[in-house]
Scaffold this motif. Structure first.
Motif, PDB file in Angstrom:
ATOM      1  N   ASP A 151      -7.563 -12.605 -24.273  1.00 43.32           N
ATOM      2  CA  ASP A 151      -6.611 -13.654 -24.878  1.00 43.32           C
ATOM      3  C   ASP A 151      -6.890 -14.690 -24.296  1.00 43.32           C
ATOM      4  O   ASP A 151      -7.712 -14.974 -23.096  1.00 43.32           O
ATOM      5  CB  ASP A 151      -5.208 -13.100 -24.612  1.00 43.32           C
ATOM      6  N   LEU A 165      -8.016 -14.287 -20.380  1.00 42.34           N
ATOM      7  CA  LEU A 165      -7.716 -12.870 -19.843  1.00 42.34           C
ATOM      8  C   LEU A 165      -9.002 -12.222 -20.325  1.00 42.34           C
ATOM      9  O   LEU A 165      -9.332 -12.040 -21.610  1.00 42.34           O
ATOM     10  CB  LEU A 165      -6.681 -12.231 -20.736  1.00 42.34           C
ATOM     11  N   ILE A 190      -8.494 -14.159 -15.388  1.00 45.92           N
ATOM     12  CA  ILE A 190      -7.925 -13.106 -14.944  1.00 45.92           C
ATOM     13  C   ILE A 190      -8.366 -11.736 -15.351  1.00 45.92           C
ATOM     14  O   ILE A 190      -8.475 -11.640 -16.589  1.00 45.92           O
ATOM     15  CB  ILE A 190      -6.364 -13.257 -14.819  1.00 45.92           C
ATOM     16  N   GLY A 191      -8.153 -10.573 -14.841  1.00 49.82           N
ATOM     17  CA  GLY A 191      -8.764  -9.466 -15.326  1.00 49.82           C
ATOM     18  C   GLY A 191      -8.122  -8.225 -14.220  1.00 49.82           C
ATOM     19  O   GLY A 191      -8.070  -8.643 -12.997  1.00 49.82           O
ATOM     20  N   PHE A 201      -4.996  -7.549 -10.040  1.00 48.06           N
ATOM     21  CA  PHE A 201      -5.610  -8.541 -10.820  1.00 48.06           C
ATOM     22  C   PHE A 201      -6.601  -9.335  -9.833  1.00 48.06           C
ATOM     23  O   PHE A 201      -6.734  -9.555  -8.606  1.00 48.06           O
ATOM     24  CB  PHE A 201      -4.960  -9.563 -11.400  1.00 48.06           C
ATOM     25  N   ALA A 225      -0.297 -17.928 -15.102  1.00 45.39           N
ATOM     26  CA  ALA A 225      -0.623 -16.545 -15.347  1.00 45.39           C
ATOM     27  C   ALA A 225       0.367 -15.569 -15.521  1.00 45.39           C
ATOM     28  O   ALA A 225       0.501 -14.756 -16.320  1.00 45.39           O
ATOM     29  CB  ALA A 225      -1.713 -16.410 -14.649  1.00 45.39           C
ATOM     30  N   LEU A 229       1.507 -13.317 -18.527  1.00 42.81           N
ATOM     31  CA  LEU A 229       1.166 -11.889 -18.537  1.00 42.81           C
ATOM     32  C   LEU A 229       2.322 -10.973 -18.261  1.00 42.81           C
ATOM     33  O   LEU A 229       2.462  -9.919 -19.069  1.00 42.81           O
ATOM     34  CB  LEU A 229       0.048 -11.417 -17.342  1.00 42.81           C
ATOM     35  N   ARG A 234       1.718  -7.321 -20.125  1.00 44.58           N
ATOM     36  CA  ARG A 234       0.281  -7.072 -19.664  1.00 44.58           C
ATOM     37  C   ARG A 234       0.127  -6.953 -18.304  1.00 44.58           C
ATOM     38  O   ARG A 234      -0.713  -6.616 -17.667  1.00 44.58           O
ATOM     39  CB  ARG A 234      -0.761  -8.111 -20.149  1.00 44.58           C
TER      40      ARG A 234
END
Length: 278
Positions: A151, A165, A190-191, A201, A225, A229, A234
């Motif tokens: 996303d 993301l 970010i992941g 993350f 973020a 999220l 998420r």
């Protein structure tokens, strides 16, 4: 020129010199914006702040935040580093439990949280999916197949961030960006980490055209973020993000949603104290 108190603070890390440095001029009254910009350019840090008497009676102090090339209405690590410096220099908050910072984006509350300082994330003024053309530009700039982007959303809260993301922290750490292809976009990636990694993350932020093209640790992006999220389920209501790993830093951003607020915090350490001629 006047001799003014000056501190250099490391933000978002327990370990000195492993976070994001910030230059703080404590008594900037009487300085013109041009002087502030010139000094911020000279420090060659991602941001330099200048503390002033507040104009709003509810605020404890006023801050102006400069990068090497422009003034920001708000930024995260300068907020925490400025509050840390103001308190360490004898500042006494008007409100119990909170420091209230006045900046161009409005009044920002800063609280003590388990030995850390944390700011209440300001509203996102532009939010929503990016266009198809911007998504393609992001994929080119990050050197990723577009299919890898889970996303992408505007997360403007002062700086004009776009959040990207990815599926995993490993993908974030592997990025080798093409900053020219990114154009003027300010991009945060970010992941998620696997369970047990020590952080939930991994974050990296890129600012093409700035003196420091990858920011070590970025409070404003992490604030946007977190709203994105957590709001989309998420991320949990409380998590820790790591940033700066690729740069040899050990930034840790502590995020917690409480009622209508999302708090973004971290540790700060003063590394330099002295006077500066300005």
């Amino acid at each position: 020129m006047l001799s003014r108190p000056f501190h250099q603070v490391d933000v978002f890390s327990r370990e000195p010199y492993r976070g994001n440095p910030l230059a703080v001029v404590l008594d900037a009254e009487g300085m013109a914006a041009e002087q502030m910009q010139q000094f911020a350019n000279w420090t060659n840090l991602s941001e330099t702040t200048f503390l002033l008497p507040p104009t709003d009676p509810r605020a404890d102090y006023r801050v102006r935040i400069f990068t090497g090339s422009e003034e920001f209405p708000f930024a995260g690590h300068p907020t925490l580093g400025s509050a840390h410096t103001w308190l360490e220099s004898g500042g006494v908050p008007k409100s119990d439990g909170f420091v209230v910072q006045e900046c161009a984006a409005g009044l920002i509350r800063v609280k003590h949280d388990a030995g850390r300082l944390a700011f209440a994330a300001p509203p996102v003024t532009r939010f929503g999916p990016v266009s198809a053309s911007v998504r393609l530009q992001l994929a080119d700039g990050l050197r990723l197949p577009e299919s890898r982007i889970v996303d992408a959303s505007w997360l403007v809260n002062g700086p004009e961030w776009i959040g990207v993301l990815l599926e995993s922290a490993e993908q974030v750490l592997a990025i080798e960006p093409d900053l020219a292809a990114m154009g003027g976009l300010k991009v945060g990636v970010i992941g998620p980490h696997a369970p047990g990694a020590g952080a939930d993350f991994e974050v990296r932020t890129f600012i093409p055209g700035d003196a420091m093209t990858e920011d070590p640790v970025t409070g404003s992006f992490n604030a946007g973020a977190a709203q994105w999220l957590i709001g989309s389920n998420r991320a949990p209501a409380e998590y820790v993000a790591a940033q700066g790993t690729v740069l040899g830093r050990a930034g840790r951003i502590h995020v917690a949603a409480e009622g209508d607020d999302i708090w973004v915090g971290g540790y700060s350490t003063t590394c330099i104290r002295g006077m500066v001629q300005l």
